[in-house]
Design a protein around this motif. Sequence first.
Motif, PDB file in Angstrom:
ATOM      1  N   VAL A  90       0.843  -1.198   0.000  1.00  0.00           N
ATOM      2  CA  VAL A  90       0.000   0.000   0.000  1.00  0.00           C
ATOM      3  C   VAL A  90       0.877   1.246   0.000  1.00  0.00           C
ATOM      4  CG1 VAL A  90      -1.791   1.265   1.226  1.00  0.00           C
ATOM      5  CG2 VAL A  90      -1.783  -1.230   1.279  1.00  0.00           C
ATOM      6  N   LYS A  91       0.712   2.079  -1.035  1.00  0.00           N
ATOM      7  CA  LYS A  91       1.434   3.343  -1.069  1.00  0.00           C
ATOM      8  C   LYS A  91       1.005   4.193   0.126  1.00  0.00           C
ATOM      9  CE  LYS A  91       1.889   3.589  -6.104  1.00  0.00           C
ATOM     10  NZ  LYS A  91       1.528   4.343  -7.319  1.00  0.00           N
ATOM     11  N   GLY A  92       1.978   4.784   0.785  1.00  0.00           N
ATOM     12  CA  GLY A  92       1.665   5.623   1.937  1.00  0.00           C
ATOM     13  C   GLY A  92       1.926   4.935   3.263  1.00  0.00           C
ATOM     14  N   ILE A 113      -8.556  -1.937   8.366  1.00  0.00           N
ATOM     15  CA  ILE A 113      -8.318  -1.322   7.047  1.00  0.00           C
ATOM     16  C   ILE A 113      -9.431  -1.713   6.083  1.00  0.00           C
ATOM     17  CG2 ILE A 113      -6.740  -1.194   5.075  1.00  0.00           C
ATOM     18  CD1 ILE A 113      -4.433  -1.685   7.001  1.00  0.00           C
ATOM     19  N   ASP A 114      -9.898  -2.962   6.187  1.00  0.00           N
ATOM     20  CA  ASP A 114     -10.952  -3.456   5.292  1.00  0.00           C
ATOM     21  C   ASP A 114     -12.278  -2.739   5.529  1.00  0.00           C
ATOM     22  OD1 ASP A 114     -10.451  -5.288   3.289  1.00  0.00           O
ATOM     23  OD2 ASP A 114     -10.274  -6.979   4.659  1.00  0.00           O
ATOM     24  N   ASN A 115     -12.699  -2.698   6.798  1.00  0.00           N
ATOM     25  CA  ASN A 115     -14.077  -2.299   7.098  1.00  0.00           C
ATOM     26  C   ASN A 115     -14.228  -0.972   7.839  1.00  0.00           C
ATOM     27  OD1 ASN A 115     -14.941  -4.840   6.047  1.00  0.00           O
ATOM     28  ND2 ASN A 115     -14.403  -5.796   8.003  1.00  0.00           N
ATOM     29  N   SER A 116     -13.174  -0.517   8.493  1.00  0.00           N
ATOM     30  CA  SER A 116     -13.289   0.709   9.305  1.00  0.00           C
ATOM     31  C   SER A 116     -12.053   1.569   9.119  1.00  0.00           C
ATOM     32  CB  SER A 116     -13.458   0.341  10.788  1.00  0.00           C
ATOM     33  OG  SER A 116     -14.526  -0.557  10.982  1.00  0.00           O
ATOM     34  N   SER A 117     -11.734   1.881   7.863  1.00  0.00           N
ATOM     35  CA  SER A 117     -10.487   2.595   7.570  1.00  0.00           C
ATOM     36  C   SER A 117     -10.442   3.976   8.225  1.00  0.00           C
ATOM     37  CB  SER A 117     -10.292   2.729   6.059  1.00  0.00           C
ATOM     38  OG  SER A 117     -11.384   3.410   5.473  1.00  0.00           O
ATOM     39  N   HIS A 118     -11.619   4.545   8.574  1.00  0.00           N
ATOM     40  CA  HIS A 118     -11.633   5.864   9.222  1.00  0.00           C
ATOM     41  C   HIS A 118     -10.909   5.836  10.567  1.00  0.00           C
ATOM     42  CE1 HIS A 118     -15.137   3.746  10.925  1.00  0.00           C
ATOM     43  NE2 HIS A 118     -14.939   4.498  11.997  1.00  0.00           N
ATOM     44  N   ARG A 119     -10.795   4.658  11.154  1.00  0.00           N
ATOM     45  CA  ARG A 119     -10.130   4.539  12.458  1.00  0.00           C
ATOM     46  C   ARG A 119      -8.613   4.743  12.345  1.00  0.00           C
ATOM     47  NH1 ARG A 119     -11.461  -0.202  16.328  1.00  0.00           N
ATOM     48  NH2 ARG A 119     -10.144   1.197  17.599  1.00  0.00           N
ATOM     49  N   LEU A 120      -8.089   4.723  11.126  1.00  0.00           N
ATOM     50  CA  LEU A 120      -6.659   4.995  10.945  1.00  0.00           C
ATOM     51  C   LEU A 120      -6.318   6.423  11.367  1.00  0.00           C
ATOM     52  CD1 LEU A 120      -6.063   3.283   7.472  1.00  0.00           C
ATOM     53  CD2 LEU A 120      -5.267   2.461   9.696  1.00  0.00           C
ATOM     54  N   LEU A 121      -7.349   7.279  11.450  1.00  0.00           N
ATOM     55  CA  LEU A 121      -7.138   8.651  11.916  1.00  0.00           C
ATOM     56  C   LEU A 121      -6.670   8.691  13.374  1.00  0.00           C
ATOM     57  CD1 LEU A 121     -10.300  10.319  10.318  1.00  0.00           C
ATOM     58  CD2 LEU A 121      -7.921  10.744   9.661  1.00  0.00           C
ATOM     59  N   LYS A 135      -6.950   3.558   1.626  1.00  0.00           N
ATOM     60  CA  LYS A 135      -8.161   2.790   1.312  1.00  0.00           C
ATOM     61  C   LYS A 135      -8.243   2.477  -0.180  1.00  0.00           C
ATOM     62  CE  LYS A 135     -12.195   0.957   2.318  1.00  0.00           C
ATOM     63  NZ  LYS A 135     -12.254  -0.291   3.089  1.00  0.00           N
ATOM     64  N   GLU A 136      -7.975   3.493  -1.023  1.00  0.00           N
ATOM     65  CA  GLU A 136      -8.036   3.284  -2.478  1.00  0.00           C
ATOM     66  C   GLU A 136      -6.996   2.267  -2.931  1.00  0.00           C
ATOM     67  OE1 GLU A 136      -7.584   7.157  -4.155  1.00  0.00           O
ATOM     68  OE2 GLU A 136      -9.690   7.723  -3.853  1.00  0.00           O
ATOM     69  N   CYS A 137      -5.800   2.389  -2.394  1.00  0.00           N
ATOM     70  CA  CYS A 137      -4.735   1.469  -2.778  1.00  0.00           C
ATOM     71  C   CYS A 137      -5.035   0.054  -2.301  1.00  0.00           C
ATOM     72  CB  CYS A 137      -3.395   1.954  -2.225  1.00  0.00           C
ATOM     73  SG  CYS A 137      -1.982   1.075  -2.887  1.00  0.00           S
ATOM     74  N   TRP A 138      -5.588  -0.065  -1.095  1.00  0.00           N
ATOM     75  CA  TRP A 138      -5.951  -1.370  -0.528  1.00  0.00           C
ATOM     76  C   TRP A 138      -6.987  -2.069  -1.408  1.00  0.00           C
ATOM     77  CZ3 TRP A 138      -3.952  -4.195   3.315  1.00  0.00           C
ATOM     78  CH2 TRP A 138      -4.717  -5.227   3.865  1.00  0.00           C
ATOM     79  N   GLU A 139      -8.014  -1.318  -1.814  1.00  0.00           N
ATOM     80  CA  GLU A 139      -9.051  -1.897  -2.680  1.00  0.00           C
ATOM     81  C   GLU A 139      -8.481  -2.259  -4.043  1.00  0.00           C
ATOM     82  OE1 GLU A 139     -12.150  -2.773  -2.052  1.00  0.00           O
ATOM     83  OE2 GLU A 139     -11.914  -2.181   0.040  1.00  0.00           O
ATOM     84  N   GLY A 140      -7.629  -1.359  -4.557  1.00  0.00           N
ATOM     85  CA  GLY A 140      -7.025  -1.619  -5.863  1.00  0.00           C
ATOM     86  C   GLY A 140      -6.171  -2.863  -5.856  1.00  0.00           C
ATOM     87  N   GLN A 141      -5.365  -3.040  -4.799  1.00  0.00           N
ATOM     88  CA  GLN A 141      -4.500  -4.218  -4.724  1.00  0.00           C
ATOM     89  C   GLN A 141      -5.317  -5.502  -4.650  1.00  0.00           C
ATOM     90  OE1 GLN A 141      -1.379  -4.726  -5.087  1.00  0.00           O
ATOM     91  NE2 GLN A 141      -0.732  -2.605  -5.296  1.00  0.00           N
ATOM     92  N   ARG A 142      -6.455  -5.439  -3.948  1.00  0.00           N
ATOM     93  CA  ARG A 142      -7.318  -6.625  -3.869  1.00  0.00           C
ATOM     94  C   ARG A 142      -7.831  -7.010  -5.255  1.00  0.00           C
ATOM     95  NH1 ARG A 142     -12.443  -6.324   0.002  1.00  0.00           N
ATOM     96  NH2 ARG A 142     -10.792  -5.667   1.396  1.00  0.00           N
ATOM     97  N   GLN A 143      -8.255  -5.985  -6.010  1.00  0.00           N
ATOM     98  CA  GLN A 143      -8.747  -6.253  -7.363  1.00  0.00           C
ATOM     99  C   GLN A 143      -7.618  -6.753  -8.265  1.00  0.00           C
ATOM    100  OE1 GLN A 143     -11.800  -6.196  -8.619  1.00  0.00           O
ATOM    101  NE2 GLN A 143     -12.736  -5.604  -6.671  1.00  0.00           N
ATOM    102  N   ILE A 144      -6.442  -6.129  -8.139  1.00  0.00           N
ATOM    103  CA  ILE A 144      -5.313  -6.550  -8.963  1.00  0.00           C
ATOM    104  C   ILE A 144      -4.964  -8.006  -8.679  1.00  0.00           C
ATOM    105  CG2 ILE A 144      -2.822  -6.219  -9.323  1.00  0.00           C
ATOM    106  CD1 ILE A 144      -3.335  -3.205  -8.882  1.00  0.00           C
ATOM    107  N   ARG A 145      -4.975  -8.378  -7.403  1.00  0.00           N
ATOM    108  CA  ARG A 145      -4.669  -9.761  -7.040  1.00  0.00           C
ATOM    109  C   ARG A 145      -5.663 -10.720  -7.700  1.00  0.00           C
ATOM    110  NH1 ARG A 145      -2.221 -12.511  -2.849  1.00  0.00           N
ATOM    111  NH2 ARG A 145      -0.689 -10.848  -2.991  1.00  0.00           N
ATOM    112  N   GLN A 146      -6.951 -10.358  -7.687  1.00  0.00           N
ATOM    113  CA  GLN A 146      -7.952 -11.218  -8.324  1.00  0.00           C
ATOM    114  C   GLN A 146      -7.709 -11.338  -9.825  1.00  0.00           C
ATOM    115  OE1 GLN A 146     -11.753  -9.575  -7.257  1.00  0.00           O
ATOM    116  NE2 GLN A 146     -11.626 -10.227  -5.118  1.00  0.00           N
ATOM    117  N   VAL A 147      -7.351 -10.187 -10.450  1.00  0.00           N
ATOM    118  CA  VAL A 147      -7.058 -10.201 -11.883  1.00  0.00           C
ATOM    119  C   VAL A 147      -5.839 -11.071 -12.160  1.00  0.00           C
ATOM    120  CG1 VAL A 147      -6.327  -8.788 -13.846  1.00  0.00           C
ATOM    121  CG2 VAL A 147      -8.122  -7.965 -12.325  1.00  0.00           C
TER     122      VAL A 147
END
Length: 716
Positions: A90-92, A113-121, A135-147
Amino acid sequence: MEELTGHIESILYANPENSFTVAKLQSPKYDKLITLVGFFPSLLSGESISCQGEWTIHPQYGKQFEAKEHTIQPPSDIIGIQKYLESGLVKGIGPVYAKKIVDRFKEETLTIIDNSSHRLLEISGIGKKKVKQIKECWEGQRQIRQVMIFLRGHGVSPGYAQKIYKTYGNESIEKVKLAPYQLAKDIFGIGFKIADNIAQNLGHSKTCEERIEAGIEHILWELSNEGNTCYPKEGLIAKVGELLEIAASLVEEKLKHLINKNELIEDRYIFLKSLYTYEQSIAQQIHRLLSTPVSFRQIDVRKAVDWAEHQLHLSLALQQKVAVEHALQEKMHIVTGGPGTGKSTITNVILTILGKLTNKILLAAPTGRAAKRLIEITKKRSVTIHSLLEFDFVTGLFKRNENNPLICDLLIIDEASMIDTFLMASLLQAVPSHARILFIGDIDQLPSVGAGNVLKDMIASCKISTTRLIEIFRQGIGSRIVLNAHRINQGKFPDLSYQPTSDFRYYPFEEPSTIQQKILQLVKEELPKEKHFDPMKDIQVLSPMKKGAIGIEMLNHLLQQTLNPSIHPFYRGGRTFHVGDKVMQIRNNYNKKVFNGDIGKIIDIDSKEEKMLIDYEEKIVSYEFSELDEIVLAYAVSVHKYQGSESPCIVLPIHTSHFKLLYRNLLYTAITRGKKLVVLVGTKKSIAIAIKNEEVNTRYTGLQKTLINRFLFKNS
């Protein structure tokens, strides 16, 4: 097979081209780390893995576990989670934030990170912007892994997964299933063969309409990459039939269908619609420009030439005067000739005269290096044609066109032989009707890298005023580069005698291995010591072929190791890059404003941000790792790719193993790229073969015929 479980401690090596990976595995069964090898798409440190395979003994690296099958799960323990987040997933999130997050949320980290990413604050230093990025990178990596897993299951390298996801997003798998052949059109690097393999694995028939249509378009695009704007119908059908392994009748039936739908054009030959349109546009625009008077006031051409000679303290030869007079009288004029024939002098004389009549003069060339050379010659501003036409990133088109023309009374284009069909069509559309155009180039050089043989076709049509310069003037008489280039162009053998002070040298070697070693010695030691050339900046190795001991790929590898070794190499797509490497862009990228043939230097490789920075002298360009198939090493490059560029020193291996690519115009072009020294290393036999081989590969184009027909029709 034996089963082995544990978590990934570290990744030692990963080849993104085929996903072969070497990793260290911590297994609860063993005290020591285990070397794990296998094909794992995008394996990350910290992940839990269950493998089925067998133990093997590597002759160099010893005992290792070779996985045949595997399943991967995100880590569940704190140490594994921290390594997982530190891995660059994850970038960042680097090591510092990974530790902070895991210290705060423990085993619940990934769920948070999956369900309550706002708590990272809750973590010091993490704000809303970083949370959104994570959050965006986490979701993207999940999709990339599936691809990746999906493509791997259908025999495709995961190296393309990130590109597919970047193009199609969350619809990636669905789009690949529905239209696998569209991949070849939408994603650079995925050609027809890869798309066809996916389609076959997905169960598409060998004779389905989509496959035949894609095969026809693929062959036409491949032919355009070889310089053709069109191709004979019978030859096209044969090539497609051979590629697809289907009957010619099926290809012919589908070809007729595409022509009837106006997706392909049949006009003596078969055209892709876009290339046909470009050629038609070139002819139309040339007719428009030649049919409109210039905006200049009338001048006494003879007196103007005499005045310019006095101003510039020179005396033009008769042939040069003829060229200048035609350029001053004709609306559009072409000046062609080899090195030392006075093209630069003619350009300066014309600028001196017409500069007194207007200040609306534009100078341009197809490449950045050619534009710089034009600046050196004229001492005036010059830009690339792409910059001149101003690319619009929103529309994907040039801003300058018939509705927004260039502001000029005179346009001078240097190295015009390099202009392909698309670029010439775009350029001419943007030229105002009243403007005068001067094209300068050498039609005996290799034609454009892109489709077409535009300058040659324009001259051959006899519809555009042309001066061909053949006499070598005094500035070139003392140069053996110039003299040998003209000898080769005339079909004569060059002077290869050894003269220590000459700007042309030949070293006779028979074996490719000894040629290879001599080139390394010349570049690293001899030429820098004797001529004070910088090996990276002042010496360019050119080679006719890609493969072999003295081909581009091997020479690049050896020169990289010789001139710029690294203890921290970066692997991508089966290739190795080092910070400080000399590299070349191999396709036009309008968004980045870098173009096919541009040469730069790698100044940074950031594995965490997955970016590479390349310095192109006037600008620094950032590449994501998924874009690096646009970049190749450039210690050695092809003669074609180096058109329009010059180097203080050119080193050229020439050998009979290059037989298929030994052409007169290739050798001529290579030699004319050298400014201070040209060095040939190889055999006299191969030089003789190249000189005798005047019949270069035929380029099928329609421009000459289109120009002739356009003027006949308009004037009848």
